[in-house]
Design a protein around this motif. Structure first.
Motif, mmCIF file in Angstrom:
data_model
loop_
_atom_site.group_PDB
_atom_site.id
_atom_site.type_symbol
_atom_site.label_atom_id
_atom_site.label_comp_id
_atom_site.label_asym_id
_atom_site.label_seq_id
_atom_site.Cartn_x
_atom_site.Cartn_y
_atom_site.Cartn_z
ATOM 1 N N GLY B 35 31.929 26.948 -33.951
ATOM 2 C CA GLY B 35 32.680 26.793 -35.177
ATOM 3 C C GLY B 35 33.369 25.460 -35.343
ATOM 4 N N SER B 36 33.049 24.463 -34.532
ATOM 5 C CA SER B 36 33.728 23.183 -34.684
ATOM 6 C C SER B 36 33.047 22.317 -35.725
ATOM 7 C CB SER B 36 33.790 22.459 -33.344
ATOM 8 O OG SER B 36 34.671 23.133 -32.506
ATOM 9 N N ALA B 37 31.893 21.779 -35.372
ATOM 10 C CA ALA B 37 31.171 20.988 -36.355
ATOM 11 C C ALA B 37 29.964 21.795 -36.805
ATOM 12 C CB ALA B 37 30.729 19.665 -35.766
ATOM 13 N N SER B 38 30.000 22.235 -38.027
ATOM 14 C CA SER B 38 28.914 23.100 -38.488
ATOM 15 C C SER B 38 27.766 22.250 -39.002
ATOM 16 C CB SER B 38 29.423 24.056 -39.552
ATOM 17 O OG SER B 38 29.993 23.312 -40.603
ATOM 18 N N SER B 39 26.703 22.937 -39.398
ATOM 19 C CA SER B 39 25.464 22.237 -39.720
ATOM 20 C C SER B 39 25.619 21.327 -40.944
ATOM 21 C CB SER B 39 24.356 23.258 -39.959
ATOM 22 O OG SER B 39 24.783 24.202 -40.916
ATOM 23 N N ASP B 40 26.513 21.687 -41.849
ATOM 24 C CA ASP B 40 26.629 20.853 -43.042
ATOM 25 C C ASP B 40 27.535 19.642 -42.824
ATOM 26 O OD1 ASP B 40 28.872 22.310 -42.783
ATOM 27 O OD2 ASP B 40 28.948 23.095 -44.823
ATOM 28 N N GLY B 41 27.859 19.364 -41.551
ATOM 29 C CA GLY B 41 28.624 18.166 -41.232
ATOM 30 C C GLY B 41 30.116 18.317 -41.429
ATOM 31 N N LYS B 42 30.553 19.526 -41.818
ATOM 32 C CA LYS B 42 31.983 19.738 -41.993
ATOM 33 C C LYS B 42 32.657 19.990 -40.654
ATOM 34 C CE LYS B 42 32.734 21.380 -46.647
ATOM 35 N NZ LYS B 42 33.348 22.409 -47.460
ATOM 36 N N ILE B 43 33.867 19.534 -40.530
ATOM 37 C CA ILE B 43 34.622 19.791 -39.311
ATOM 38 C C ILE B 43 35.567 20.953 -39.576
ATOM 39 C CG2 ILE B 43 36.423 18.872 -37.825
ATOM 40 C CD1 ILE B 43 35.174 16.113 -38.282
ATOM 41 N N THR B 44 35.504 21.963 -38.688
ATOM 42 C CA THR B 44 36.418 23.081 -38.844
ATOM 43 C C THR B 44 37.608 22.884 -37.922
ATOM 44 O OG1 THR B 44 34.586 24.535 -39.364
ATOM 45 C CG2 THR B 44 36.641 25.579 -38.740
ATOM 46 N N LEU B 45 38.791 22.887 -38.496
ATOM 47 C CA LEU B 45 40.000 22.783 -37.689
ATOM 48 C C LEU B 45 40.643 24.165 -37.593
ATOM 49 C CD1 LEU B 45 41.592 19.486 -39.059
ATOM 50 C CD2 LEU B 45 40.283 19.799 -36.959
ATOM 51 N N ASN B 46 40.873 24.600 -36.353
ATOM 52 C CA ASN B 46 41.519 25.892 -36.144
ATOM 53 C C ASN B 46 43.020 25.701 -35.998
ATOM 54 O OD1 ASN B 46 39.353 28.003 -35.842
ATOM 55 N ND2 ASN B 46 38.605 26.416 -34.458
ATOM 56 N N SER B 67 41.392 17.517 -50.742
ATOM 57 C CA SER B 67 41.500 16.067 -50.601
ATOM 58 C C SER B 67 40.697 15.539 -49.413
ATOM 59 C CB SER B 67 42.964 15.657 -50.482
ATOM 60 O OG SER B 67 43.538 16.290 -49.366
ATOM 61 N N HIS B 68 40.293 16.417 -48.512
ATOM 62 C CA HIS B 68 39.449 16.020 -47.373
ATOM 63 C C HIS B 68 38.200 16.889 -47.358
ATOM 64 C CE1 HIS B 68 43.436 14.617 -46.354
ATOM 65 N NE2 HIS B 68 42.916 13.791 -45.462
ATOM 66 N N PRO B 69 37.207 16.506 -48.127
ATOM 67 C CA PRO B 69 36.033 17.391 -48.296
ATOM 68 C C PRO B 69 35.283 17.678 -46.994
ATOM 69 C CG PRO B 69 35.932 15.449 -49.746
ATOM 70 C CD PRO B 69 37.095 15.259 -48.876
#
Lengths: 334, 437
Positions: B35-46, B67-69
């Motif tokens: 769940g950190s860096a998903s396939s669509d390049g988004k970074i998930t912050l927990n 504001s931070h896509p």
């Protein structure tokens, strides 16, 4: 132990029909000797491979934690710093044996165990006996029996906490309508133990009843027939036919419930609410499981918590030994 | 026939077992935290929190994501801190499964600063952090001895007294908040005296206060001397602050004015809904809780006044564990979340009071909250208290010592009929066990 039995069980049917054929083939054609070697290797090794998953899992999630806990119990190990441990030898154990809280928790575990297990099994036996009659919608009754077992500890305990609430709980309301004073269930020593036991009884009676029911249905019908021909009443049939035939099952449920009672944790923790790991203001329903959690995770003394865990293991082994003795006696008596 | 038929099956089984074993071992060795860096390049912050911190409720995560896509924020909430904190420690110790941003409760902050300092990022040097934005004492609490700031202040707990106007009126007590504040100003004993007066004409089925423990915590919130001295030695036995709080709690516990509920229990929640008690000490973060639990029936009936003494009960910090996968992004988020503009939004939603004084003048509670508390000047009441909160020394095991006193000592006197001396003895014995002495 279990490896050898598994081996015997899986290997024997093969030996029966295939082994003579293979040895016959070896004599007639030397080229197939690699096949027979493979076959022998198969016979020898496969059973181990079949049981391997269990032992792998056991090694990773059973044996390793057990040994690590043993190591930790001989050290001063704090939750705030797992990299730093000092050798203490048996000090954690001697401290525990001198601690009032430990003995209190042991006593509570025992009393809660008795007042939850005994009625639970007795009621289960009675219910199983009733369910064993020809009933309309018997499946429905059986599913209903199992429903509490399928309920999560959390939701069951929450409901019971509210039922046993000191002010405005249903139990006190009923008691009050009969004319008694309300009881502060959580903060009285017998009251709280009774309340915790009631959650356990509620959750596990149906489960045990179903086990008894299964065993009862395996009792040969002609035993009852001949008993009734001899003029035995229903109650006499239950006492002199059902119970003796159920003895091994009863012993099994006693063992399982005892283990469950020794490890009792979720019910008292949630019944306690805020600061539930203390098991009440006077630790009146703090079980060994709660004491372990309190020491390790609230107070942060992992070494001491590990020592509690090992003492619990010793207690369980003692119970198992006693159980073995009783089982042997019973077998001899028969 | 049967043997040739069976053999491939066994080989398959063998292969399956081997595969299982290797995957099992692989699962043990690698700390692949999904769940950190998903396939669509988004970074998930927990973000790890306990209770209702209000960041999510105030819509801050949504705003930041907009504001931070490239950032997605996931909040992992555990309801109670006593379950959250051991988990936080375990994660920090093992370095596995840590949240990118972690909330820390004030009663644990000293232990975290002193024992886990090395496992957190230094936020004092992060971009956009200005020490002067935060209350000095709040900043110092989150800073190690060698000047590393591991926790930025989110909210503080200036403590007022909330009371039910309707019940006060029925009991023949004044209902004006100024008058009440004056009546008990400076001395908790006056508050207890008012409680005795209340009990003489108490409406049926109600008590003056929810529990003796809440009185203990409220009085202790204003203590200048707590459980530890400057050198980190325990002084809970002699501490004046502890003694005052204990004495006040004992007067409540021995008397008839307590509803004898345990805070944060389901029955306590019911107590709010059924109007079982007329007063409760309310740190800012509790104002939202009171609204939620009392429900519509309490609207305009609850009011708040200044407590006898200024004090701070509770509050939270945000830290960035060094074991996190996206420290840079996590730091940016933690800094952004603890800026005055953002914390003002949390106040507007949840009434949690910011640890950034520059926000105080412009703070506006939501109209609903204001109406709920009978149009009390919430901002002014909490702001005045916040400015006068004493700077105090917290210690390693503050949380556990406090719990031993309230949930063992006070509770024994209040609910088990023990004498105050017995209660204190039990609490001391418990504390010794907690400290491993």
């Amino acid at each position: 132990m279990s490896e050898t039995t598994e081996y015997a069980e899986t290997a024997s049917p093969d030996k029966g029909d295939a082994a003579p054929a293979a040895s016959g083939r070896r004599k007639s054609s030397p080229t197939s000797s690699w096949r027979s070697r493979l076959y022998r290797w198969d016979i020898k090794a496969s059973p181990y491979v079949f049981v391997a998953p269990f032992f792998l899992f056991f090694g990773a999630f059973g044996l390793f934690p057990l040994l690590y806990t043993g190591w930790a119990s001989l050290h001063r190990l704090e939750l705030t710093n797992l990299d730093d441990s000092t050798w203490l030898g048996l000090e954690n154990y001697t401290n525990l044996l001198q601690s009032d809280y430990f003995w209190n928790a042991l006593g509570n575990t025992f009393t809660i165990g008795v007042i939850s297990t005994v009625p639970q099994l007795a009621i289960a036996l009675g219910i199983a006996h009733l369910l064993n009659y020809k009933l309309r919608g018997s499946t429905l009754w059986r599913v209903a029996m199992l429903a509490p077992y399928a309920t999560s500890v959390a939701s069951a305990s929450l409901v019971f906490t509210l039922l046993f609430a000191w002010d405005g709980g249903m139990v006190n309301w009923i008691i009050g309508s009969v004319g008694f004073d309300p009881v502060n269930w959580r903060e009285s020593s017998w009251g709280s133990q009774f309340a915790v036991s009631s959650i356990v009884i509620w959750r596990w009676t149906g489960y045990n009843a179903l086990i008894y029911l299964a065993a009862m249905q395996a009792v040969p019908h002609d035993l009852y027939e001949s008993a009734s021909l001899d003029g035995a009443s229903r109650w006499q049939q239950f006492r002199h036919v059902t119970i003796p035939m159920l003895r091994p099952t009863i012993l099994f449920t006693v063992v399982v419930s005892t283990i469950g009672a020794t490890q009792l944790f979720g019910e008292p923790l949630l019944f306690g609410g805020t600061a539930g790991s203390k098991g009440g203001a006077d630790h009146q329903f703090q079980t060994l499981g709660l004491y372990l959690y309190d020491q390790g995770w609230i107070n942060g003394h992992l070494g001491r918590a590990s020592a509690v865990a090992w003492l619990m293991l010793v207690i369980l082994l003692l119970i198992a030994a006693v159980n073995l003795l009783i089982a042997r006696r019973l077998r001899k008596a028969q | 026939m049967r043997t040739t038929y069976r053999r491939p099956g066994r080989l398959v089984a063998f292969a399956a077992v081997t595969a299982l074993a290797t995957s099992l071992l692989a699962g043990c060795s690698s700390d692949d935290d999904g769940g950190s860096a998903s396939s669509d390049g988004k970074i998930t912050l927990n973000v790890g929190t306990f209770g209702v911190l209000g960041l999510k409720q105030a819509g801050l995560y949504d705003e930041y994501e907009k504001s931070h896509p490239n950032i997605k924020i996931k909040e992992n909430v555990i309801e109670r801190n006593d379950a959250y904190y051991p988990k936080l420690l375990t994660q920090l110790q093992s370095g596995a499964g840590v949240n990118d941003v972690a909330a820390i409760e004030v009663s644990n902050i000293t232990e975290v600063v002193q024992t886990q300092g090395a496992k957190f990022e230094d936020l004092s040097k992060a971009e956009g952090v200005d020490k002067s934005t935060y209350l000095d004492w709040k900043w110092d609490q989150g800073t190690t001895e060698d000047g590393k700031t591991i926790g930025l202040g989110v909210d503080i707990g200036p403590t007022a007294l909330c009371y039910r106007k309707d019940l006060f009126k029925k009991a023949g007590l004044p209902t004006d908040r100024e008058e009440l504040a004056k009546a008990w100003s400076g001395d908790w004993d006056k508050y207890v005296e008012l409680g005795e007066k209340y009990m003489k004409k108490a409406p049926d089925g109600t008590k003056f206060v929810d529990s003796a423990s809440s009185v203990y915590n409220a009085v202790f919130a204003g203590a200048t001397e707590r459980y530890y001295d400057k050198s980190g030695k325990e002084i809970y036995e002699k501490s004046q602050g502890r003694k005052d709080a204990w004495d006040a709690a004992m007067k409540v516990a021995k008397g008839d004015m307590s509803a004898k509920l345990k805070q944060f229990d389901p029955t306590w929640d019911q107590g709010f809904a059924n109007a079982k008690f007329a007063t409760v000490a309310c740190p800012a973060w509790m104002a939202g809780y009171i609204q939620e639990k009392t429900g519509a029936s309490g609207k305009g009936q609850w009011d708040m006044a200044r407590a006898p003494k200024e004090g701070n009960w509770g509050g939270t910090f945000l830290g960035v564990p060094s074991a996190g996968k996206h420290k840079k992004e996590a730091t940016e988020l933690a800094v952004w979340l603890t800026q005055p503009e953002q914390l003002s939004k949390v106040f507007a939603k949840q009434a949690s009071f910011p640890s950034t004084p520059s926000a105080y003048d412009s703070l506006k509670p939501s109209p609903a909250t204001k109406a709920y508390f009978n149009n009390a000047p919430i901002t002014k009441i909490y702001g005045d208290i916040a400015k006068n909160i004493p700077s105090v020394i917290y210690g390693l095991k503050d949380a556990q010592i406090g719990q031993s006193i309230t949930d063992i000592g006070v509770l024994q006197v209040e609910q088990q009929g023990k004498s105050p001396a017995e209660g204190w003895e039990a609490a001391q014995k418990e504390i010794k066990d907690v400290l491993g002495q």
